[in-house]
Scaffold this motif. Structure first.
Motif, PDB file in Angstrom:
ATOM      1  N   GLU A 191       0.830  -1.223   0.000  1.00  6.72           N
ATOM      2  CA  GLU A 191       0.000   0.000   0.000  1.00  6.72           C
ATOM      3  C   GLU A 191       0.858   1.264   0.000  1.00  6.72           C
ATOM      4  O   GLU A 191       0.436   2.290  -0.521  1.00  6.72           O
ATOM      5  N   LEU A 192       2.050   1.168   0.614  1.00  8.89           N
ATOM      6  CA  LEU A 192       2.903   2.356   0.658  1.00  8.89           C
ATOM      7  C   LEU A 192       3.272   2.786  -0.753  1.00  8.89           C
ATOM      8  O   LEU A 192       3.286   3.973  -1.078  1.00  8.89           O
ATOM      9  N   GLU A 194       1.514   2.068  -3.427  1.00  6.15           N
ATOM     10  CA  GLU A 194       0.290   2.543  -4.092  1.00  6.15           C
ATOM     11  C   GLU A 194      -0.021   3.980  -3.685  1.00  6.15           C
ATOM     12  O   GLU A 194      -0.350   4.820  -4.523  1.00  6.15           O
ATOM     13  N   ALA A 195       0.110   4.234  -2.373  1.00 10.29           N
ATOM     14  CA  ALA A 195      -0.142   5.598  -1.899  1.00 10.29           C
ATOM     15  C   ALA A 195       0.849   6.565  -2.541  1.00 10.29           C
ATOM     16  O   ALA A 195       0.488   7.670  -2.952  1.00 10.29           O
ATOM     17  N   HIS A 196       2.095   6.128  -2.655  1.00 12.92           N
ATOM     18  CA  HIS A 196       3.126   6.990  -3.230  1.00 12.92           C
ATOM     19  C   HIS A 196       2.867   7.231  -4.712  1.00 12.92           C
ATOM     20  O   HIS A 196       3.082   8.333  -5.212  1.00 12.92           O
ATOM     21  N   ALA A 197       2.384   6.183  -5.404  1.00 10.31           N
ATOM     22  CA  ALA A 197       2.048   6.352  -6.826  1.00 10.31           C
ATOM     23  C   ALA A 197       0.916   7.366  -6.976  1.00 10.31           C
ATOM     24  O   ALA A 197       0.939   8.213  -7.860  1.00 10.31           O
ATOM     25  N   LEU A 198      -0.079   7.267  -6.082  1.00 14.07           N
ATOM     26  CA  LEU A 198      -1.182   8.227  -6.135  1.00 14.07           C
ATOM     27  C   LEU A 198      -0.694   9.636  -5.806  1.00 14.07           C
ATOM     28  O   LEU A 198      -1.231  10.622  -6.297  1.00 14.07           O
ATOM     29  N   ASP A 199       0.330   9.714  -4.965  1.00 14.20           N
ATOM     30  CA  ASP A 199       0.923  11.015  -4.644  1.00 14.20           C
ATOM     31  C   ASP A 199       1.638  11.608  -5.848  1.00 14.20           C
ATOM     32  O   ASP A 199       2.026  12.772  -5.827  1.00 14.20           O
ATOM     33  N   GLY A 200       1.855  10.778  -6.882  1.00 18.13           N
ATOM     34  CA  GLY A 200       2.473  11.286  -8.103  1.00 18.13           C
ATOM     35  C   GLY A 200       3.888  10.807  -8.319  1.00 18.13           C
ATOM     36  O   GLY A 200       4.602  11.352  -9.152  1.00 18.13           O
TER      37      GLY A 200
ATOM     38  N   LEU B  53      -4.805   1.958  -9.786  1.00 21.12           N
ATOM     39  CA  LEU B  53      -3.917   0.924  -9.224  1.00 21.12           C
ATOM     40  C   LEU B  53      -4.127  -0.393  -9.964  1.00 21.12           C
ATOM     41  O   LEU B  53      -3.311  -1.293  -9.880  1.00 21.12           O
ATOM     42  N   SER B  73      -1.643   6.550 -12.078  1.00 20.54           N
ATOM     43  CA  SER B  73      -2.326   7.001 -10.858  1.00 20.54           C
ATOM     44  C   SER B  73      -1.987   8.444 -10.532  1.00 20.54           C
ATOM     45  O   SER B  73      -2.852   9.256 -10.222  1.00 20.54           O
ATOM     46  N   GLY B  74      -0.700   8.758 -10.597  1.00 17.84           N
ATOM     47  CA  GLY B  74      -0.232  10.060 -10.170  1.00 17.84           C
ATOM     48  C   GLY B  74      -0.715  11.198 -11.062  1.00 17.84           C
ATOM     49  O   GLY B  74      -0.721  12.350 -10.648  1.00 17.84           O
ATOM     50  N   PHE B  82      -6.456   4.952   2.420  1.00 21.34           N
ATOM     51  CA  PHE B  82      -6.436   3.493   2.438  1.00 21.34           C
ATOM     52  C   PHE B  82      -7.000   2.967   3.745  1.00 21.34           C
ATOM     53  O   PHE B  82      -6.944   3.624   4.774  1.00 21.34           O
ATOM     54  N   ALA B  86      -1.836   3.464   5.126  1.00 15.14           N
ATOM     55  CA  ALA B  86      -0.628   3.522   4.296  1.00 15.14           C
ATOM     56  C   ALA B  86       0.201   4.762   4.566  1.00 15.14           C
ATOM     57  O   ALA B  86       0.684   5.408   3.648  1.00 15.14           O
ATOM     58  N   TYR B  88       3.569   6.696   5.552  1.00 17.30           N
ATOM     59  CA  TYR B  88       4.980   6.347   5.401  1.00 17.30           C
ATOM     60  C   TYR B  88       5.607   6.304   6.787  1.00 17.30           C
ATOM     61  O   TYR B  88       5.723   7.338   7.446  1.00 17.30           O
ATOM     62  N   SER B 100       2.920  14.486  -1.411  1.00 20.30           N
ATOM     63  CA  SER B 100       2.413  14.689  -2.777  1.00 20.30           C
ATOM     64  C   SER B 100       2.786  16.077  -3.297  1.00 20.30           C
ATOM     65  O   SER B 100       3.014  16.255  -4.485  1.00 20.30           O
ATOM     66  N   ARG B 104       5.242  17.206  -6.547  1.00 17.99           N
ATOM     67  CA  ARG B 104       4.780  18.133  -7.581  1.00 17.99           C
ATOM     68  C   ARG B 104       5.643  19.376  -7.661  1.00 17.99           C
ATOM     69  O   ARG B 104       5.315  20.311  -8.384  1.00 17.99           O
ATOM     70  N   ARG B 151      -4.030  17.720  -1.065  1.00 14.82           N
ATOM     71  CA  ARG B 151      -3.837  17.650  -2.518  1.00 14.82           C
ATOM     72  C   ARG B 151      -4.778  18.550  -3.282  1.00 14.82           C
ATOM     73  O   ARG B 151      -4.508  18.907  -4.417  1.00 14.82           O
TER      74      ARG B 151
END
Lengths: 299, 354
Positions: A191-192, A194-200, B53, B73-74, B82, B86, B88, B100, B104, B151
């Protein structure tokens, strides 16, 4: 009051349970180290007819002016740093690949660990053959590829011999690191990412900002093990080059071995052992300190 | 600001594993859509498809005028909370929230401003320098929300964000969520299997089952007019009474008692549904009455849940919610099925008939 008593009793039980292990450790670690240190304060060699004669710090002073000692120190340092660095790099790559799911992953994983499971002396012998200048397969490959025209004496040239030894060491112990790192990778929740991918983030950014920091404890453990082991390398070099040519691959362990077993200089050999031991302890202490810091920052 | 639209979305892993069969729906700006369904119904997969995803096998995802189906996704400008949050683990709360924005390449000043704003809004000011492991479950949940809010995304996705909280906290956070997202003029897609969450939070509920959309309606409508037998049985607690009954003389027979069927042509078999709270003690003038023997009384505090064996059909149990003031024993009881609260479903397809 009652609680105090219970606590005390539990502490006592704890001590009693650790006592046997503690005694054993003292016997097999503290005693020989103490003995070596004691011996290092004496001159005990063929000149004294192997009788210990007290000489204070003489052995240590001798070491400072012993060119061969510094040379072996340098060889060991180069061997250790270069091989550990390459192992870490390759091990990380292999771990990242093995962490992906692909058909036949189980088999590849098993194969990947094989080099580590081989006896060092045997595989060193094989590598010595691979790098043999007349019959070695390495020269053959290079010649067939047209990269060289005359055979190269890999084990006969000082810097080439060092490279060959490092190559064998890297081949043997990269699996160890990749398995260690793989275990670390598998503990990072998906998930980390995935979350990071969503963060861009792209995969490269995720590697630097998620994988690497979260893998730091495993990387440091790998470094700890490998530094301690590589610094004491003995069998591999002995079999492949015997420390040669002209001492170019002689490591500290080989030098100590020669000093004690060949020249029968027990006092000086003991002093060498003490210094090497202290250096290793220092290195381990530094890595352990970094490790505890990495752990604290994670949890 | 933009709406979110799913067009004939399908995800096929193999011929036997098709978590999402064919889902089309639209979520407008400021609308709060809940995907509700039992585990394995495809709701989480649908959410992951929207997030990018997973790649859909067929179908398209549109955000406003953009077809985002093939975007990473990004690049979709979607924020997701989640179930596991999730967060960090190696970053502080502030770094988590700022992640995020840093990716950017916003200016340091703007990042700090936005992180401070959202942290203040969610009551996290004191915690910004902590690591996630030093936070309670509720605080972690709020950090996850903050990470999504900062975001200013086009779409919010929430994957069972309350399921890791204890019951009391869940109720409080539920109320907070409702207020929080009311202020955001953005489509929100919320996944849950908890119907209370679905009922209280959403402006629209999509009930999913078996990879298909069963019903898409406001929560109240889902409750009062379930589109089929599955929705009827899934939504509402205690569960709706559902009986497969044979019909004779324009009536469905519940044991010895005829219940008139309000249809022009009466099929040989029909499914009758009635919620326990619509079953009450019969008065003399009532129609639609039945009789049976009480065999179980469960106290719910405010009310009692009675299980009654219907006379003439001992295999049928009807459950009724009745005032707790009454003293119940193993009595014969006469009950009325209030006529305007009856649901009729097709026995074969399960679709609503009336």
């Amino acid at each position: 009051m009652q609680l105090d008593k219970i606590q005390k009793r539990e502490q006592l039980t704890g001590w009693m349970l650790t006592l046997p292990a503690l005694l054993l450790l003292l016997l097999v670690f503290a005693y020989p180290i103490g003995q070596a240190f004691w011996l290092s304060l004496f001159t005990k060699n063929l000149a004294t007819q192997l009788q210990p004669v007290y000489s204070g710090w003489n052995n240590y002073v001798r070491m400072v002016f012993d060119g061969r000692f510094w040379e072996t120190m340098q060889n060991t340092t180069i061997f250790t740093c270069v091989s550990v660095f390459l192992e870490l790099l390759l091990g990380m790559g292999i771990a990242l690949v093995l962490n992906q799911s692909f058909p036949g992953r189980g088999i590849v994983r098993t194969i990947a660990i094989l080099p580590w499971a081989l006896p060092t002396a045997l595989m060193a012998l094989a590598w010595a053959w691979i790098f043999n200048d007349q019959y070695g397969v390495w020269n053959d490959i290079l010649q067939r590829l047209g990269l060289i025209h005359t055979e190269i004496n890999w084990l006969g040239e000082p810097s080439l011999a060092m490279m060959a030894a490092i190559a064998a060491e890297v081949w043997k112990t990269t699996p160890f690191i990749s398995i260690l790192l793989l275990a670390g990778l598998q503990s990072i929740p998906v998930e980390l990412y995935e979350a990071h991918a969503l963060d861009g983030a792209n995969p490269w950014q995720s590697f630097w900002r998620i994988t690497l920091p979260l893998l730091m404890p495993q990387i440091l453990i790998a470094l700890l093990f490998r530094f301690a082991q590589a610094f004491g390398v003995f069998d591999l070099v002995l079999v492949m080059t015997g420390g040669g040519p002209a001492g170019a691959t002689e490591t500290v362990s080989l030098y100590i071995y020669a000093m004690v077993m060949r020249y029968l200089d027990f006092g000086y050999g003991a002093a060498l052992i003490v210094v090497t031991f202290l250096l290793l302890v220092a290195a381990v202490a530094i890595v352990s300190f970094l490790l505890s810091k990495a752990r604290n920052s994670k949890f | 600001m933009a709406n979110l639209e799913l067009r004939n979305l399908n995800k096929t892993y193999s011929s036997k594993v098709v978590p999402v069969k064919d889902i089309s729906l639209k979520v407008d700006e400021g609308e709060f859509l809940t995907l509700l369904g039992p585990s394995g119904c495809g709701k989480s997969t649908t959410l992951r498809l929207i997030a990018g995803l997973e790649q859909p096998t067929r179908g398209q995802i549109w955000i406003g005028e953009r077809n985002v189906t093939d975007l990473r996704s990004g690049d979709r400008n979607i924020a997701m909370v989640f179930q596991s949050y999730a967060l960090y683990p190696h970053m502080t709360v502030a770094e988590n929230i700022a992640s995020s924005l840093k990716l950017r390449h916003l200016s340091k000043l703007e990042i700090r401003q936005r992180v401070t704003d959202v942290a203040t809004k969610l009551g996290l000011e004191e915690l910004t320098q902590r690591k996630p492991s030093q936070l309670s479950g509720g605080q972690r949940q709020r950090v996850a929300l903050a990470r999504a809010l900062v975001r200013q995304p086009d779409v919010f996705l929430l994957d069972e964000p309350l399921s890791n909280l204890d019951a009391l906290l869940r109720e409080r956070v539920r109320a907070e969520l409702k207020q929080l997202f009311k202020a955001q003029n953005t489509p929100v897609v919320y996944v849950t299997h908890d119907q209370t969450e679905a009922m209280t939070l959403s402006s629209k509920v999509a009930v999913l089952y078996n990879g298909n959309l069963q019903q898409l309606d406001p929560p109240q409508r889902i409750y009062t007019h379930p589109a089929n037998r599955f929705v009827a049985s899934f939504v509402g607690s205690p569960q709706m009474n559902l009986f497969v009954l044979s019909c004779r003389d324009n009536a469905a027979w519940l044991g010895n008692f005829p219940i008139p069927v309000p249809l022009p042509t009466v099929p040989p078999q029909i499914v009758l549904g009635i919620r326990p709270e619509n079953v009450c003690l019969a008065r003399a003038e009532d129609t639609h009455t039945i009789q049976g023997q009480i065999y179980l009384v469960e106290s719910l505090g405010m009310q009692n849940l009675l299980s009654v064996r219907v006379q003439g059909a001992p295999e049928l149990t009807i459950r009724a919610l009745l005032p707790a003031a009454w003293q119940w024993s193993d009595d014969i009881v006469k009950l009325t099925l209030s006529p305007q609260s009856l649901h009729w479903f097709d026995a074969a397809t399960g679709d609503r008939l009336f």
